[in-house]
Design a protein around this motif. Sequence first.
Motif, PDB file in Angstrom:
ATOM      1  N   ARG A  78      61.171  56.732  43.650  1.00 32.06           N
ATOM      2  CA  ARG A  78      61.613  55.973  42.463  1.00 32.06           C
ATOM      3  C   ARG A  78      62.490  54.797  42.877  1.00 32.06           C
ATOM      4  NH1 ARG A  78      61.437  58.370  37.304  1.00 32.06           N
ATOM      5  NH2 ARG A  78      62.329  56.374  36.698  1.00 32.06           N
ATOM      6  N   LEU A  79      63.420  55.092  43.783  1.00 32.62           N
ATOM      7  CA  LEU A  79      64.353  54.067  44.229  1.00 32.62           C
ATOM      8  C   LEU A  79      63.618  52.928  44.943  1.00 32.62           C
ATOM      9  CD1 LEU A  79      67.415  53.712  44.210  1.00 32.62           C
ATOM     10  CD2 LEU A  79      67.489  54.711  46.487  1.00 32.62           C
ATOM     11  N   VAL A  80      62.686  53.316  45.823  1.00 37.19           N
ATOM     12  CA  VAL A  80      61.923  52.301  46.573  1.00 37.19           C
ATOM     13  C   VAL A  80      61.107  51.451  45.583  1.00 37.19           C
ATOM     14  CG1 VAL A  80      59.970  51.985  48.149  1.00 37.19           C
ATOM     15  CG2 VAL A  80      61.810  53.531  48.765  1.00 37.19           C
ATOM     16  N   ALA A  81      60.500  52.126  44.570  1.00 33.06           N
ATOM     17  CA  ALA A  81      59.676  51.390  43.601  1.00 33.06           C
ATOM     18  C   ALA A  81      60.527  50.377  42.843  1.00 33.06           C
ATOM     19  CB  ALA A  81      59.009  52.366  42.647  1.00 33.06           C
ATOM     20  N   THR A  82      61.736  50.816  42.389  1.00 34.23           N
ATOM     21  CA  THR A  82      62.595  49.901  41.634  1.00 34.23           C
ATOM     22  C   THR A  82      63.031  48.733  42.517  1.00 34.23           C
ATOM     23  OG1 THR A  82      63.426  51.867  40.548  1.00 34.23           O
ATOM     24  CG2 THR A  82      64.628  49.853  40.114  1.00 34.23           C
ATOM     25  N   ALA A  83      63.433  49.054  43.762  1.00 37.85           N
ATOM     26  CA  ALA A  83      63.930  47.999  44.646  1.00 37.85           C
ATOM     27  C   ALA A  83      62.819  47.014  44.992  1.00 37.85           C
ATOM     28  CB  ALA A  83      64.495  48.618  45.925  1.00 37.85           C
ATOM     29  N   THR A  84      61.610  47.538  45.286  1.00 36.22           N
ATOM     30  CA  THR A  84      60.531  46.622  45.673  1.00 36.22           C
ATOM     31  C   THR A  84      60.063  45.808  44.470  1.00 36.22           C
ATOM     32  OG1 THR A  84      58.956  48.417  45.405  1.00 36.22           O
ATOM     33  CG2 THR A  84      59.679  47.961  47.637  1.00 36.22           C
ATOM     34  N   GLU A  85      60.124  46.415  43.274  1.00 34.71           N
ATOM     35  CA  GLU A  85      59.737  45.677  42.066  1.00 34.71           C
ATOM     36  C   GLU A  85      60.677  44.490  41.862  1.00 34.71           C
ATOM     37  OE1 GLU A  85      57.194  45.941  40.182  1.00 34.71           O
ATOM     38  OE2 GLU A  85      57.819  44.545  38.614  1.00 34.71           O
ATOM     39  N   SER A  86      61.992  44.732  41.999  1.00 34.44           N
ATOM     40  CA  SER A  86      62.906  43.611  41.741  1.00 34.44           C
ATOM     41  C   SER A  86      62.810  42.581  42.869  1.00 34.44           C
ATOM     42  CB  SER A  86      64.340  44.097  41.506  1.00 34.44           C
ATOM     43  OG  SER A  86      64.949  44.378  42.721  1.00 34.44           O
ATOM     44  N   ALA A  87      62.555  43.037  44.117  1.00 33.95           N
ATOM     45  CA  ALA A  87      62.370  42.061  45.207  1.00 33.95           C
ATOM     46  C   ALA A  87      61.122  41.223  44.932  1.00 33.95           C
ATOM     47  CB  ALA A  87      62.239  42.789  46.544  1.00 33.95           C
ATOM     48  N   GLY A  88      60.051  41.884  44.432  1.00 38.45           N
ATOM     49  CA  GLY A  88      58.812  41.171  44.112  1.00 38.45           C
ATOM     50  C   GLY A  88      59.042  40.139  43.021  1.00 38.45           C
ATOM     51  N   MET A  89      59.824  40.515  41.997  1.00 41.14           N
ATOM     52  CA  MET A  89      60.099  39.587  40.888  1.00 41.14           C
ATOM     53  C   MET A  89      60.879  38.370  41.391  1.00 41.14           C
ATOM     54  SD  MET A  89      58.673  40.754  38.223  1.00 41.14           S
ATOM     55  CE  MET A  89      59.363  39.814  36.901  1.00 41.14           C
ATOM     56  N   LEU A 125      54.602  45.670  49.147  1.00 40.65           N
ATOM     57  CA  LEU A 125      55.838  46.338  48.726  1.00 40.65           C
ATOM     58  C   LEU A 125      55.548  47.508  47.798  1.00 40.65           C
ATOM     59  CD1 LEU A 125      58.078  43.217  47.995  1.00 40.65           C
ATOM     60  CD2 LEU A 125      58.224  44.748  49.946  1.00 40.65           C
ATOM     61  N   GLY A 126      54.549  47.309  46.937  1.00 38.41           N
ATOM     62  CA  GLY A 126      54.253  48.339  45.932  1.00 38.41           C
ATOM     63  C   GLY A 126      53.510  49.526  46.512  1.00 38.41           C
ATOM     64  N   GLY A 127      52.849  49.351  47.655  1.00 34.69           N
ATOM     65  CA  GLY A 127      52.103  50.455  48.253  1.00 34.69           C
ATOM     66  C   GLY A 127      53.048  51.449  48.918  1.00 34.69           C
ATOM     67  N   ALA A 128      52.479  52.264  49.830  1.00 31.09           N
ATOM     68  CA  ALA A 128      53.281  53.309  50.459  1.00 31.09           C
ATOM     69  C   ALA A 128      54.003  52.786  51.699  1.00 31.09           C
ATOM     70  CB  ALA A 128      52.369  54.461  50.835  1.00 31.09           C
ATOM     71  N   VAL A 129      53.932  51.450  51.912  1.00 29.52           N
ATOM     72  CA  VAL A 129      54.432  50.899  53.162  1.00 29.52           C
ATOM     73  C   VAL A 129      55.908  51.215  53.409  1.00 29.52           C
ATOM     74  CG1 VAL A 129      54.932  48.702  54.297  1.00 29.52           C
ATOM     75  CG2 VAL A 129      52.688  49.110  53.341  1.00 29.52           C
ATOM     76  N   ALA A 130      56.765  51.010  52.374  1.00 25.83           N
ATOM     77  CA  ALA A 130      58.207  51.232  52.563  1.00 25.83           C
ATOM     78  C   ALA A 130      58.489  52.702  52.851  1.00 25.83           C
ATOM     79  CB  ALA A 130      58.964  50.774  51.319  1.00 25.83           C
ATOM     80  N   SER A 131      57.809  53.605  52.120  1.00 29.69           N
ATOM     81  CA  SER A 131      58.025  55.041  52.345  1.00 29.69           C
ATOM     82  C   SER A 131      57.539  55.445  53.729  1.00 29.69           C
ATOM     83  CB  SER A 131      57.289  55.867  51.298  1.00 29.69           C
ATOM     84  OG  SER A 131      57.663  55.444  50.033  1.00 29.69           O
ATOM     85  N   ASP A 132      56.396  54.862  54.151  1.00 30.29           N
ATOM     86  CA  ASP A 132      55.868  55.182  55.488  1.00 30.29           C
ATOM     87  C   ASP A 132      56.871  54.778  56.566  1.00 30.29           C
ATOM     88  OD1 ASP A 132      53.602  56.199  54.448  1.00 30.29           O
ATOM     89  OD2 ASP A 132      52.360  54.431  54.789  1.00 30.29           O
ATOM     90  N   LEU A 133      57.485  53.627  56.334  1.00 34.88           N
ATOM     91  CA  LEU A 133      58.452  53.129  57.313  1.00 34.88           C
ATOM     92  C   LEU A 133      59.648  54.082  57.401  1.00 34.88           C
ATOM     93  CD1 LEU A 133      58.675  50.544  59.007  1.00 34.88           C
ATOM     94  CD2 LEU A 133      60.157  49.632  57.258  1.00 34.88           C
ATOM     95  N   LEU A 134      60.135  54.518  56.217  1.00 34.10           N
ATOM     96  CA  LEU A 134      61.277  55.434  56.204  1.00 34.10           C
ATOM     97  C   LEU A 134      60.900  56.780  56.832  1.00 34.10           C
ATOM     98  CD1 LEU A 134      62.611  54.590  52.649  1.00 34.10           C
ATOM     99  CD2 LEU A 134      63.831  54.210  54.780  1.00 34.10           C
ATOM    100  N   ASP A 135      59.635  57.174  56.660  1.00 33.87           N
ATOM    101  CA  ASP A 135      59.196  58.455  57.226  1.00 33.87           C
ATOM    102  C   ASP A 135      59.163  58.437  58.750  1.00 33.87           C
ATOM    103  OD1 ASP A 135      59.046  59.819  54.920  1.00 33.87           O
ATOM    104  OD2 ASP A 135      56.892  59.562  54.608  1.00 33.87           O
ATOM    105  N   LEU A 136      59.206  57.230  59.333  1.00 29.33           N
ATOM    106  CA  LEU A 136      59.230  57.159  60.802  1.00 29.33           C
ATOM    107  C   LEU A 136      60.467  57.857  61.369  1.00 29.33           C
ATOM    108  CD1 LEU A 136      57.937  53.564  61.599  1.00 29.33           C
ATOM    109  CD2 LEU A 136      56.813  55.718  62.102  1.00 29.33           C
ATOM    110  N   LEU A 137      61.479  58.072  60.507  1.00 25.03           N
ATOM    111  CA  LEU A 137      62.691  58.799  60.925  1.00 25.03           C
ATOM    112  C   LEU A 137      62.340  60.209  61.415  1.00 25.03           C
ATOM    113  CD1 LEU A 137      65.348  58.086  58.163  1.00 25.03           C
ATOM    114  CD2 LEU A 137      65.497  57.509  60.583  1.00 25.03           C
ATOM    115  N   THR A 138      61.225  60.740  60.863  1.00 21.86           N
ATOM    116  CA  THR A 138      60.818  62.092  61.256  1.00 21.86           C
ATOM    117  C   THR A 138      60.506  62.164  62.742  1.00 21.86           C
ATOM    118  OG1 THR A 138      59.667  62.110  59.158  1.00 21.86           O
ATOM    119  CG2 THR A 138      59.256  63.981  60.576  1.00 21.86           C
ATOM    120  N   VAL A 139      59.975  61.047  63.278  1.00 21.02           N
ATOM    121  CA  VAL A 139      59.459  61.074  64.653  1.00 21.02           C
ATOM    122  C   VAL A 139      60.545  61.495  65.659  1.00 21.02           C
ATOM    123  CG1 VAL A 139      58.222  59.754  66.422  1.00 21.02           C
ATOM    124  CG2 VAL A 139      57.740  59.358  64.001  1.00 21.02           C
TER     125      VAL A 139
END
Length: 551
Positions: A78-89, A125-139
């Motif tokens: 939710r947070l990523v969606a809101t942030a990327t939406e406002s960055a897109g705007m 921004l709207g796709g899963a790209v930001a979440s995928d990037l954050l998930d790299l923390l798992t590695v």
Amino acid sequence: MSAHGRTIGDHAGTAGVMALCLGLSVGVQCALLASPLLTMHVFDGVLQSRNDDTLLALTVGFVLMVSLGGLLRYLRARLVATATESAGMRLQSGALGASVRGAMAGDRARGLAALGDVSEVRRMLGGAVASDLLDLLTVPAAIAFLFLLHPIYGWTAVGGCVLLALLGALADRTTRALVRSAMSEQARSTAALTGRLRGRDMLHGLGMLRATLQRWRPEGQRAIELGDAAQRRARAIQGLASFTGLMLQMVMVTIGAWLVARQEASTGSLLAATMLAGMAAAPVSRVVATWRDWAFGVAAWRRLTGFIATNAPPPWLPHDAEAPAGLHVANLTVTTPDGTRTLVRALDLAVAPGSVLGVRGPNGAGKSTLLRALLGICAVRDGERRLDGHDLRMPGLRNAAVGYLPQGAQLLHGSVLDNIRRFGDGDAASAVAAARRVGAHDAIGRLPRGYDTPAGSQSGLSGGQRQLVALARAFHGAPRLLVLDEPEAGLDAASIALLHAAVANARDAGAVIILVTHDPAEWAGLATEWLDLAADGAWHLTPAAKAGDRP
Ligand SMILES: Nc1ncnc2c1ncn2[C@@H]1O[C@H](COP(=O)(O)OP(=O)(O)OP(=O)(O)O)[C@@H](O)[C@H]1O
């Protein structure tokens, strides 16, 4: 708040959102890592001790951790969606402003391509790209855990992830040039088609549609082929990446079995290691898989930020309290939009309130461009233009104090009423008053839906009706400066007489009026001064009393 203050606020807000996303991602990783840990305990502890209470406690713990992980993941999405939406705007509004400024400078095609770039960045921004990037923390977390279980597990996972990253780099290297040419070809062919289809009447009237599309087809085809080739290569490498992820898990099982046989590791650790290897490989595979979105999005973002920076609004001059009232132009040199030819050289002009300056000259001398330059909507090489001491390039000033009638009326998509009141919130009465002032009210009353009649490019308004609506828009709000480009064009004799009266009233009310005309005799009784433009950039001012004297 100042622009600078807003920038600091924006940065602080963005940093806060990023910190929160990172915090939530760490929580998600902890919850994820709990699964292999619990699995190991079940196999190594519960299966040996056969203690039901421990099994129940571990199951409850497992369910709780998985639920917590799901909740944190949801909150982060939710947070990523809101942030990327406002960055897109924000990006969109910056690109829109830059496109308009770019179009004013004669670069319409790049403006259209910039709007396409905004869609590309928003898709990224709207796709899963930001979440995928954050998930790299798992590695690193999963690999550290594997090293704790056994160094061989750790090194195997490092090898697998490095291989995946290399595949990603290979995908980037082998398709980057293709992607770049595909994108620029696509932008060029879209702009070319849009430009060709703009003159729809002429295309149909002269039966040119087929030939126009035929000429465009090879460009469109080339853009599609390049895009497809890039996609094909990227997909082949993505397939290799998913296979590598699976292989890593299988290798982990084999190594685990070997370690168990040598009694260097437990069965539980084998299972945990397989799960952890999957968890380490998955985010890297996903980043490789969404590489196309990345590559296109990042390339579009780079182009966009460059375009916005190139077409940034000019710095406005501070208010000059000493400047006399009216329009003052100093040392203004106007060129063609492409900057290759000087149209007006070093113009100095002072037009007092209550004056009408007529501008005349041969076709192509630069009359319309001069009006645009006065309003600050096209680039000039040098000079200043002020209204009552204020820099005329300030959009707020133009909205409040200027009435402009461009050549060709240029009505926008919306109703007649919307256009007259400039899409503002002003009441309908002010629009009706403006229409009455220029003699457009009766003509609008005869339209099928009156003031609600659509006025955009697809509307059925005649040339004269469009000109009347555009005149009403120019006179709306009793502006202090009226800039009219061939106001009599397309009007019948009765409408021209009403227009003269409107200009005379505005002049008597203290407005500054600048008008371009090809019929100086028509305005002879109203003009107080004439500005003659020659084809070589020279200009000459003549008081109206001597209007017949040409330079
Ligand atoms: N995008 C452009 N790139 C290069 N030159 C341009 C561009 N737009 C306009 N010009 C040139 O600028 C010159 C001035 O054009 P402008 O429309 O200001 O002339 P004008 O005096 O208003 O002409 P007219 O009386 O025919 O309306 C013309 O010679 C035109 O060819």
